[in-house]
Motif scaffolding. Sequence first.
Motif, short mmCIF file in Angstrom:
data_model
loop_
_atom_site.label_atom_id
_atom_site.label_comp_id
_atom_site.label_asym_id
_atom_site.label_seq_id
_atom_site.Cartn_x
_atom_site.Cartn_y
_atom_site.Cartn_z
N ARG A 33 -0.01 13.45 2.24
CA ARG A 33 -0.50 12.04 2.36
C ARG A 33 -0.08 11.48 3.83
O ARG A 33 -0.54 10.34 4.14
N GLN B 296 2.30 -1.65 -9.34
CA GLN B 296 2.36 -3.08 -8.78
C GLN B 296 2.29 -3.87 -9.96
O GLN B 296 1.44 -3.86 -11.00
N GLY C 285 3.63 5.72 -5.42
CA GLY C 285 3.09 5.76 -6.82
C GLY C 285 3.72 4.51 -7.88
O GLY C 285 3.64 4.89 -9.00
N ARG D 188 2.79 1.26 -3.53
CA ARG D 188 1.81 1.66 -4.76
C ARG D 188 1.08 2.74 -4.55
O ARG D 188 0.97 3.63 -5.38
N ASP D 189 0.46 3.01 -3.40
CA ASP D 189 -0.49 3.79 -3.29
C ASP D 189 -0.30 5.35 -2.69
O ASP D 189 -0.57 6.37 -3.04
N VAL D 190 0.99 5.60 -2.10
CA VAL D 190 1.39 6.64 -1.68
C VAL D 190 2.77 7.05 -2.58
O VAL D 190 2.74 8.29 -2.96
N ALA E 14 0.75 -1.37 -0.15
CA ALA E 14 0.04 0.03 -0.03
C ALA E 14 0.84 1.42 0.00
O ALA E 14 0.55 2.12 -0.73
#
Length: 128
Positions: free
Chosen positions: A89, A28, A25, A21-23, A18
Amino acid sequence: MSLSHLRFLVDDVAAAAAFYRDVIGLTQIVDVPGTYVELGTGGSRLAFYRADLMGQVLGTPAGTATGNDLVICLKVADVDAEAARLVARGVRQLTAPHDQPTWVQRVAHFADPAGRTVELWSPLSNKR
């Protein structure tokens, strides 16, 4: 011979995935839920695998102790913009964006969920 990926042994694959990937960028590439993940960096990959499972493969416990002997360096187009995005974030910032003239780089440092140092960097231009 070429470096394909760096594999980090972790207790929580989902948290590592997470964050990167999400923070951060990253894209995946591989996902075995709760077990293993690979993220593309534009060259080689960062991988995260459950430490207990690697211990089974090795036949001996595999540790997840995090020290300060590793820095994950990510080249970005604009250190200041990326740093601002991560701060927004809620990522823990270790150093604000600053020039490192002897490295000929602009850098900023953050901590990932396990406490590893993540360095954002870009080359210093002649305009600075």
